[in-house]
Design a protein around this motif. Structure first.
Motif: not given
Length: 289
Positions: A7, A87, A133
């Motif tokens: 992430q 993210d 994302s």
């Protein structure tokens, strides 16, 4: 939810207090963390500390004073050029200013500009990267100080009757309303891979009141021994970043890792929409219209 090691997470106000704890904890769990900060010197020092603690170099710096909307646009453009997606966005930065009303580079009251307008614009400009994302989260650090709020949509800039604590409370209420209205607009647009929540971190012994002067500065120092640590204060933020169930909730307000009701008369859908529209006008940026 993708593993943290995969992430990209941007944390504002990341060089001290709960922002630093949040960034370091996530980096230690393997996340690629971007520190958004005003001071290059503090950012570099924090970057070095977090890299050493995390054992990897995926800790980057993005310089920006959130009170300056020109800098926000520049930082967002730099992020959009450097990274393929985002993210998690943690809008953590927040300051309490002193009894004398101060103005930002664009002429807005500094509490409003730093705590609300800057994060609103940053989120708007990074939304496309968040949508890249598979499961993005926008986390807005607010506060129970919203209870002190006495908002006036005809006086957002506090040109009349400025009070430091009242305006701080106003901006924290605006953070909550921003979260609620953003969640509603995401649903309306059919954007299901982005959720947003706000939170109360607790009364944290950090440096957020260092810009205050006079009795405000004395008050924050007096009560500091009775406040919780930044490590404790970061727990609800970290919960909203990492918990699987939290990734399926949007528009909530959390305290001590639990959803709680927001009790203020200025929390109607109409209020939230009007605030949103006025904010778009102030920052000169349409957002999910």
């Amino acid at each position: 939810m993708a593993p943290l090691a995969q992430q990209l997470i941007l944390v504002t106000g990341a060089t001290s207090g709960i922002g630093k704890v949040t960034a370091q904890t996530l980096a230690k769990q393997g996340a690629h963390v971007i520190l958004l900060a005003r001071s290059a010197e503090k950012a570099e020092r924090t970057q070095h500390e977090i890299r050493a603690a995390a054992g990897h170099d995926r800790v980057d710096i993005l310089l920006c004073d959130l009170s300056d909307l020109t800098q926000v646009r520049k930082a967002a453009a730099e992020f959009n050029q450097r990274y393929p997606r985002l993210d998690v966005l943690v809008n953590n930065a927040g300051l309490l200013f002193g009894k004398e009303r101060q103005l930002s580079a664009q002429g807005y009251e500094m509490t409003l500009a730093t705590n609300y307008l800057g994060p609103f614009l940053l989120t708007a400009l990074l939304l496309d990267k968040l949508r890249q994302s598979p499961a993005a989260r926008i986390i807005n650090v607010a506060s129970m100080a919203y209870r002190f709020a006495k908002p006036d949509l005809t006086n957002l800039n506090q040109e009349r009757g400025y009070g430091a604590m009242r305006q701080y409370g106003n901006t924290k209420l605006y953070n909550i309303l921003f979260t609620q209205e953003l969640s509603r607009r995401l649903r309306t647009k059919g954007i299901s891979n982005v959720v947003t929540n706000s939170l109360h971190p607790g009364v944290v012994a950090s440096n957020f009141g260092d810009n205050a002067k006079g009795w405000l500065a004395k008050l924050t120092k007096l009560f500091r021994p009775f406040m919780i640590s930044p490590e404790q204060g970061a727990q609800t933020t970290l919960y909203l970043v990492t918990d699987e169930a939290a990734g399926h909730i949007s528009g909530g307000f959390f305290a001590k890792q639990k959803a709680v009701a927001v009790k203020h008369p200025f929390t109607t859908p109409t209020d939230a929409q009007q605030l949103w529209e006025q904010t778009e006008a102030l920052v000169e940026q349409n957002f999910l219209d």
